[in-house]
Design a protein around this motif. Structure first.
Motif, PDB file in Angstrom:
ATOM      1  N   SER A  36       0.874  -1.109  -0.006  1.00 44.88           N
ATOM      2  CA  SER A  36       0.106   0.090   0.115  1.00 44.88           C
ATOM      3  C   SER A  36       0.950   1.181  -0.040  1.00 44.88           C
ATOM      4  N   LYS A  37       1.670   1.211   0.576  1.00 46.73           N
ATOM      5  CA  LYS A  37       2.760   2.549   0.889  1.00 46.73           C
ATOM      6  C   LYS A  37       3.853   2.583  -0.080  1.00 46.73           C
ATOM      7  N   HIS A  38       4.815   1.456   0.259  1.00 53.57           N
ATOM      8  CA  HIS A  38       6.193   1.613  -0.374  1.00 53.57           C
ATOM      9  C   HIS A  38       5.975   1.561  -1.898  1.00 53.57           C
ATOM     10  N   MET A  39       5.097   0.749  -2.530  1.00 54.80           N
ATOM     11  CA  MET A  39       4.938   0.558  -3.949  1.00 54.80           C
ATOM     12  C   MET A  39       4.391   2.211  -4.499  1.00 54.80           C
ATOM     13  N   ALA A  40       3.613   2.697  -3.762  1.00 49.56           N
ATOM     14  CA  ALA A  40       3.256   4.058  -3.793  1.00 49.56           C
ATOM     15  C   ALA A  40       4.368   5.030  -4.183  1.00 49.56           C
ATOM     16  N   LEU A  41       5.180   4.970  -3.316  1.00 55.69           N
ATOM     17  CA  LEU A  41       6.410   5.722  -3.197  1.00 55.69           C
ATOM     18  C   LEU A  41       7.079   5.310  -4.605  1.00 55.69           C
ATOM     19  N   VAL A  42       7.279   4.059  -5.012  1.00 51.07           N
ATOM     20  CA  VAL A  42       7.946   3.815  -6.302  1.00 51.07           C
ATOM     21  C   VAL A  42       7.240   4.363  -7.362  1.00 51.07           C
ATOM     22  N   ASP A  43       6.018   4.260  -7.350  1.00 47.91           N
ATOM     23  CA  ASP A  43       5.264   4.929  -8.476  1.00 47.91           C
ATOM     24  C   ASP A  43       5.475   6.458  -8.557  1.00 47.91           C
ATOM     25  N   GLU A  44       5.101   7.203  -7.397  1.00 48.65           N
ATOM     26  CA  GLU A  44       5.715   8.481  -7.383  1.00 48.65           C
ATOM     27  C   GLU A  44       6.827   8.861  -7.817  1.00 48.65           C
ATOM     28  N   HIS A  45       7.801   8.268  -7.227  1.00 50.79           N
ATOM     29  CA  HIS A  45       9.449   8.953  -7.548  1.00 50.79           C
ATOM     30  C   HIS A  45       9.894   8.350  -8.789  1.00 50.79           C
ATOM     31  N   MET A  46       9.568   6.971  -9.254  1.00 55.50           N
ATOM     32  CA  MET A  46      10.400   6.268 -10.274  1.00 55.50           C
ATOM     33  C   MET A  46       9.563   5.955 -11.389  1.00 55.50           C
ATOM     34  N   GLY A  47       8.154   6.028 -11.105  1.00 53.92           N
ATOM     35  CA  GLY A  47       7.122   5.238 -12.029  1.00 53.92           C
ATOM     36  C   GLY A  47       7.032   6.096 -13.479  1.00 53.92           C
ATOM     37  N   ALA A  48       7.734   7.171 -13.605  1.00 53.17           N
ATOM     38  CA  ALA A  48       7.751   7.709 -14.978  1.00 53.17           C
ATOM     39  C   ALA A  48       8.712   7.233 -15.802  1.00 53.17           C
ATOM     40  N   HIS A  49       9.698   6.561 -15.419  1.00 50.42           N
ATOM     41  CA  HIS A  49      10.451   5.716 -16.121  1.00 50.42           C
ATOM     42  C   HIS A  49      10.410   3.993 -16.183  1.00 50.42           C
ATOM     43  N   ILE A  50       9.617   3.707 -15.793  1.00 52.64           N
ATOM     44  CA  ILE A  50       9.186   2.220 -15.513  1.00 52.64           C
ATOM     45  C   ILE A  50       8.012   1.945 -16.596  1.00 52.64           C
ATOM     46  N   GLU A  51       8.470   0.813 -17.505  1.00 50.86           N
ATOM     47  CA  GLU A  51       7.395   0.270 -18.461  1.00 50.86           C
ATOM     48  C   GLU A  51       6.555  -0.653 -18.008  1.00 50.86           C
ATOM     49  N   SER A  52       6.983  -1.476 -17.006  1.00 46.44           N
ATOM     50  CA  SER A  52       5.970  -2.207 -16.497  1.00 46.44           C
ATOM     51  C   SER A  52       6.871  -2.842 -15.165  1.00 46.44           C
ATOM     52  N   GLN A  53       6.025  -3.451 -14.255  1.00 43.79           N
ATOM     53  CA  GLN A  53       6.714  -3.902 -12.977  1.00 43.79           C
ATOM     54  C   GLN A  53       5.701  -4.931 -12.609  1.00 43.79           C
ATOM     55  N   VAL A  54       6.073  -6.159 -11.734  1.00 41.97           N
ATOM     56  CA  VAL A  54       5.442  -7.066 -11.144  1.00 41.97           C
ATOM     57  C   VAL A  54       6.153  -7.420  -9.800  1.00 41.97           C
ATOM     58  N   VAL A  55       5.472  -7.602  -8.627  1.00 42.04           N
ATOM     59  CA  VAL A  55       5.678  -7.990  -7.497  1.00 42.04           C
ATOM     60  C   VAL A  55       5.373  -9.454  -7.226  1.00 42.04           C
ATOM     61  N   THR A  56       6.391 -10.284  -6.932  1.00 42.01           N
ATOM     62  CA  THR A  56       6.107 -11.856  -6.433  1.00 42.01           C
ATOM     63  C   THR A  56       6.321 -11.875  -5.052  1.00 42.01           C
ATOM     64  N   LYS A  57       5.268 -12.272  -4.303  1.00 38.15           N
ATOM     65  CA  LYS A  57       5.183 -12.553  -2.996  1.00 38.15           C
ATOM     66  C   LYS A  57       5.808 -14.147  -2.700  1.00 38.15           C
ATOM     67  N   GLY A  58       6.636 -14.302  -1.905  1.00 40.30           N
ATOM     68  CA  GLY A  58       7.360 -15.545  -2.142  1.00 40.30           C
ATOM     69  C   GLY A  58       6.238 -16.485  -1.065  1.00 40.30           C
ATOM     70  N   LEU A  59       5.917 -17.554  -1.608  1.00 37.97           N
ATOM     71  CA  LEU A  59       5.150 -18.525  -1.167  1.00 37.97           C
ATOM     72  C   LEU A  59       5.673 -19.843  -0.814  1.00 37.97           C
ATOM     73  N   ALA A  60       6.722 -20.250  -1.614  1.00 41.27           N
ATOM     74  CA  ALA A  60       7.264 -21.513  -1.582  1.00 41.27           C
ATOM     75  C   ALA A  60       8.638 -21.345  -2.523  1.00 41.27           C
ATOM     76  N   GLY A  61       9.601 -22.379  -2.031  1.00 45.43           N
ATOM     77  CA  GLY A  61      10.972 -22.576  -2.835  1.00 45.43           C
ATOM     78  C   GLY A  61      10.826 -23.655  -3.660  1.00 45.43           C
ATOM     79  N   GLY A  62       9.632 -24.350  -3.911  1.00 46.52           N
ATOM     80  CA  GLY A  62       9.631 -25.577  -4.600  1.00 46.52           C
ATOM     81  C   GLY A  62       8.147 -26.435  -3.728  1.00 46.52           C
ATOM     82  N   PRO A  63       8.168 -27.640  -4.001  1.00 47.49           N
ATOM     83  CA  PRO A  63       7.403 -28.455  -3.283  1.00 47.49           C
ATOM     84  C   PRO A  63       7.785 -28.793  -1.979  1.00 47.49           C
ATOM     85  N   ASP A  64       6.936 -28.463  -0.884  1.00 48.57           N
ATOM     86  CA  ASP A  64       7.544 -28.914   0.412  1.00 48.57           C
ATOM     87  C   ASP A  64       8.687 -28.042   0.984  1.00 48.57           C
TER      88      ASP A  64
END
Length: 101
Positions: free
Chosen positions: A24-52
């Motif tokens: 909610s807050k950090h990525m809003a700062l990214v957009d505010e200060h750096m967003g003009a230069h970014i073509e696309s972005q994706v954030v992946t939340k870590g859920l697993a490093g593989g099965p089990d």
């Protein structure tokens, strides 16, 4: 040539990461200060490093830029974004700058 910046937040004993603040807050700062230069972005939340297998990263953010100039402009504008890190994590993030193909 398109360039990428990946910011990786590794998990180790004692690390913390406030996902709600990051979204909610950090990525809003990214957009505010750096967003003009970014073509696309994706954030992946870590859920697993593989099965089990627990994840090795809290999150990985990937930003794509048209060229080196856009990446350089983003890095030059990143001060407020970097200053925000202690507000959501005690992790020293890793960075990977690369070219896409």
């Amino acid at each position: 040539m398109p360039m990428t910046l990946q910011v990786l937040y590794p998990i180790s004993d004692g690390t913390t990461f406030d996902d709600a603040y990051y979204q909610s807050k950090h990525m809003a700062l990214v957009d505010e200060h750096m967003g003009a230069h970014i073509e696309s972005q994706v954030v992946t939340k870590g859920l697993a490093g593989g099965p089990d297998t627990p994840p090795g990263f809290h999150a990985v953010a990937t930003f794509v830029f048209a060229d080196q100039g856009a990446l350089d402009a983003t890095l030059a504008a990143s001060g407020p974004v970097l200053a925000d890190l202690p507000n959501f994590t005690n992790v020293a993030p890793q960075m990977l700058i690369g070219q896409t193909y």
